[in-house]
Design an enzyme around this catalytic site. Structure first.
Site, short mmCIF file in Angstrom:
data_model
loop_
_atom_site.label_atom_id
_atom_site.label_comp_id
_atom_site.label_asym_id
_atom_site.label_seq_id
_atom_site.Cartn_x
_atom_site.Cartn_y
_atom_site.Cartn_z
CD GLU A 33 -1.70 -2.41 1.50
OE1 GLU A 33 -0.52 -2.61 1.91
OE2 GLU A 33 -2.54 -3.32 1.40
CG HIS A 92 -11.04 -6.02 8.52
ND1 HIS A 92 -9.83 -6.25 9.12
CD2 HIS A 92 -10.98 -6.68 7.33
CE1 HIS A 92 -9.09 -7.02 8.34
NE2 HIS A 92 -9.75 -7.29 7.25
C1 LIG Z 1 -2.44 -4.17 4.66
C2 LIG Z 1 -3.52 -5.03 4.12
N1 LIG Z 1 -3.76 -5.01 2.81
C3 LIG Z 1 -4.74 -5.78 2.30
C4 LIG Z 1 -5.49 -6.58 3.11
C5 LIG Z 1 -6.59 -7.44 2.54
N2 LIG Z 1 -6.20 -8.85 2.63
C6 LIG Z 1 -6.64 -9.64 3.61
S1 LIG Z 1 -6.00 -11.17 3.53
C7 LIG Z 1 -5.15 -10.81 2.13
C8 LIG Z 1 -4.35 -11.86 1.44
C9 LIG Z 1 -2.96 -11.91 1.82
O1 LIG Z 1 -2.37 -12.96 1.13
P1 LIG Z 1 -1.34 -13.92 1.83
O2 LIG Z 1 -0.41 -13.13 2.67
O3 LIG Z 1 -0.74 -14.75 0.77
O4 LIG Z 1 -2.22 -14.81 2.82
P2 LIG Z 1 -3.33 -15.91 2.48
O5 LIG Z 1 -4.64 -15.24 2.50
O6 LIG Z 1 -3.01 -16.53 1.18
O7 LIG Z 1 -3.24 -16.88 3.62
C10 LIG Z 1 -5.36 -9.49 1.77
C11 LIG Z 1 -4.76 -8.86 0.60
C12 LIG Z 1 -5.20 -6.55 4.49
N3 LIG Z 1 -5.90 -7.30 5.35
N4 LIG Z 1 -4.21 -5.78 4.96
#
Ligand SMILES: Cc1ncc(C[n+]2csc(CCOP(=O)(O)OP(=O)(O)O)c2C)c(N)n1
Ligand SMILES: [Mg+2]
Lengths: 353, 327
Positions: free
Chosen positions: A61, A130
């Site tokens: 971000e 959130h």
């Molecule tokens: C700073 C931030 N950006 C975006 C999000 C939205 N978000 C929630 S879970 C996620 C996926 C993250 O992917 P990964 O680290 O690969 O974890 P996975 O869900 O695959 O376990 C995102 C983008 C967030 N929670 N926090």
């Protein structure tokens, strides 16, 4: 021509029309081209404008905000989207230290025409990380413009104005508004000016200055109050930086009463600023101390049992109006009972996001 | 072949089953609309949580992400307190404040999981710093996803951990996706996460995250090095989330990933891999494993009953826990 479309659709239409009008408008954010298209707001854009101008991004971000600023320095108009405001907090450095000050600290040599769309969560256990409504943080920063539309019409008109404004604009979308329908002009040159409030309901006895989803609750409250012959004027503040003081002052001069509704927590809120200014500027018109209805100064709890006492609704608004105008309310007001649990916008919503 | 005895093998099986059954039960019952919070299930990824959890000591620390149920349970977190938290009850591990995305069990060394991507990475490194200052032989374990690697805070934290040779085990579950976004739209083609981390100066290894014995073996060896003062280790473990990113259902109908890909990963079910490993090595019989599953099912059922029967926090409790009373 106008027709009834959803808020999400109105956002989508504004993005699409802006991209058609100016090839320098680009659009990115996590999940922008994914099958859910950020609650439908970005659906179809990549198909329409290609992956050079509409793209997904790494979970970065802060850098991606700085990259938007850099691109803007050379004529690009980036629109960034975040599914939750909370995720964007990682980018406050770029927004506050760079975007907000660039025009000023170089004596007007450059400007930063970026738009940051932030979605604010509520309900279904969105909890402490959130669902933060931090509009006052942004409104506090000179050099930023901050808007928070309530109606689909304003969502379209203000988004188009934001995109074509030469300054950084923070555009706040409440998750519970995405499914609300309303009449929206189809015309791509339709604009709603930033910095103008809107009178949603004209009235005479009290001014209610509301924002975003709280206006929906206010409309329910006002409809009920009308049955008691109480006439409320509802102003949609819409823009927090700049704030349209004239519209608010004029209304308070007429009614002599003010209640401000805020979706964020109380202390140092936008509502607090409005009450301060009204008290300073139109004090002599006030017939009673102004009041605000905001969230308590508590992080958002997750539990269904706790959010019940945390969020404010039409009943709370009616109670505030009754308190200020000194009239009694019946113990039960069935008209104001929601037909669904307090933590969802409607029974169609089953979570999780 | 990793050197794992029957006791460890059975523990791994029990832990994987417990995570699987707890998660499947959440999925099954989510539609009752009593678990009212965003919930990220780790079905398909249980081997990592189980193996790392068992390789760590009870007094080692762990921090995690939005997808934390497995990490919490694997580390020994209290199942009843987790379920109660998801139900928003006062008996939950966060007293109903945090929900599924914010879990804690300090008795188990599980120091907290949060839902801002990358948010706990520096906290895990900070716990490592505290261990170094206290001169104990604990380790701090940071669970993270492939998406979190894209956050600036990841690089800054890795750099500091390597600089100070902190006792940190980074466990990166590469499940190929961040929400519905494949790695291909987020990170350069063919660049391995572990190679990039090696460039920062950290010891790295890749492994099959669906193979619990392999992960366990790797973790034990890594933890030995870390306790030896050799600095942090980064494990990149390949695995796959079966269900939707957030919520109880499957989401292959959305079309962001192919049916073939999903099926090929489902064939490599961590629970089945573990079971076959035990049978092949004669560490237990089908009957033994069935008995374990039965006891886990009743443990999970008890936790749901506990959660359902626990009281909600009451109104007076709303403003509690904002500030610590200490001064
Ligand atoms: C700073 C931030 N950006 C975006 C999000 C939205 N978000 C929630 S879970 C996620 C996926 C993250 O992917 P990964 O680290 O690969 O974890 P996975 O869900 O695959 O376990 C995102 C983008 C967030 N929670 N926090
Ligand atoms: Mg992932």
């Amino acid at each position: 021509m106008t027709r009834s479309i959803s808020y999400a659709h109105a956002v989508n239409e504004a993005l699409s029309q802006a991209m058609k009008q100016d090839k320098n408008v680009i659009c990115y954010g996590l999940g922008i081209p994914d099958p859910k298209g950020v609650f439908g707001t970005s659906s179809g854009l990549q198909e329409q404008f290609g992956s050079e101008r509409v793209f997904d991004m790494p979970t970065s971000e802060n850098a991606m905000t700085g990259i938007a600023i850099g691109a803007a320095l050379n004529g690009i108009r980036p629109v960034m989207t975040h599914q939750r405001l909370d995720f964007f907090l990682l980018a406050m450095d770029q927004l506050v230290n760079n975007a907000a000050k660039w025009h000023y600290m170089f004596g007007g040599a450059s400007s930063i025409p970026i738009t940051i769309r932030l979605i604010l969560g509520m309900g279904w256990g969105q909890g402490p990380t959130h669902s933060q409504n931090l509009q006052s943080w942004f409104a506090h920063i000179p050099g930023l413009k901050v808007v928070m539309p309530t109606t689909p019409e304003d969502a379209k008109g203000l988004l188009l104005s934001s995109i074509f404004d030469d300054n950084p604009v923070v555009f706040l979308e409440h998750r519970w508004l995405h499914n609300q329908d309303g009449n929206v002009p189809e015309n791509p040159s339709f604009r709603v000016p930033i910095g103008k409030a809107k009178i949603l309901r004209a009235g005479t006895q009290i001014t209610i200055a509301g924002m975003s989803y709280m206006n929906i609750e206010a409309l329910r409250a006002i409809a009920y109050l009308q049955t008691l012959n109480i006439s409320c004027e509802l102003i949609d503040i819409r823009s927090f930086n700049p704030i349209d003081w004239n519209t608010i002052f004029n209304s308070v001069r007429k009614t002599g009463h003010l209640l401000v509704l805020d979706t964020g927590s109380e202390t140092c809120s936008v509502a607090g600023e409005i009450i301060a200014r009204v008290s300073m500027e139109v004090f002599s018109s006030l017939k009673a101390p102004p009041a605000r209805l905001a969230l308590p100064d508590i992080p958002t709890p997750t539990s269904f049992a706790l959010t019940k006492y945390f969020y404010k609704n039409a009943k709370d608004i009616v109670a505030e109006v009754a308190k200020q105008l000194h009239f009694d309310l019946p113990h039960e007001i069935p008209e104001l009972e929601k037909k669904c649990p307090h933590d969802v916008p409607g029974n169609w919503f089953k979570g999780p996001f | 072949m990793p050197l794992i005895d029957s006791k460890i093998a059975i523990e791994l099986f029990r832990s994987i089953s417990k995570i699987r059954i707890a998660e499947e039960t959440i999925a099954e019952r989510y539609g009752e609309n009593k678990m009212r919070c965003p919930t990220h299930l780790c079905i398909g990824q249980e081997a990592v949580a189980a193996a790392i959890g068992i390789a760590l000591r009870k007094n080692d620390f762990a921090v995690s992400t939005h997808r934390a149920h497995g990490h919490y349970l694997g580390k020994g977190g209290d199942l009843k307190a987790m379920m109660a938290e998801i139900y928003g009850k006062v008996t939950g591990c966060g007293k109903g404040r945090g929900g599924s995305m914010h879990l804690i069990d300090k008795n188990a060394g599980f120091m907290g999981s949060t839902a801002i991507v990358g948010g706990t990475i520096p906290l895990g490194v900070g716990l490592g710093l505290s261990i170094q200052l206290h001169k104990t032989d604990q380790v701090s374990c940071v669970f993270l996803g492939d998406g979190a690697v894209e956050e600036g805070v990841f690089y800054e934290s890795m750099n500091f951990a390597v600089l100070k040779k902190l006792p940190v085990l980074f466990v990166c579950e590469n499940n190929l996706y961040s929400v519905y976004s494949p790695l291909s739209v987020r990170q350069p083609d063919r660049r391995q996460i572990s190679n990039m981390v090696a460039g920062i100066g950290c010891v790295t290894t890749q492994a099959d995250g669906n193979n619990a014995p392999e992960v366990y073996d790797l973790a034990v060896k890594s933890l030995m090095k870390i306790r030896n003062g050799e600095g942090p280790v980064f494990l990149e473990l390949f695995t796959y989330r079966w269900r939707e990113h957030c919520g109880p259902s499957y989401d292959n109908d959305l079309g962001y990933r192919s049916k073939e890909e999903f099926e090929s990963w489902k064939k490599r079910d961590p629970l089945v891999i573990m079971k076959n490993y035990i049978l092949k090595n004669h560490f237990g019989t089908e009957n033994d494993l069935d008995a374990i599953c039965k006891s886990v099912v009743s443990e999970v059922n008890d936790a749901f009953i506990f959660a359902e029967q626990s009281p909600f926090p009451d109104k007076a409790d709303l403003s509690g826990h904002i500030y610590s009373e200490g001064c």
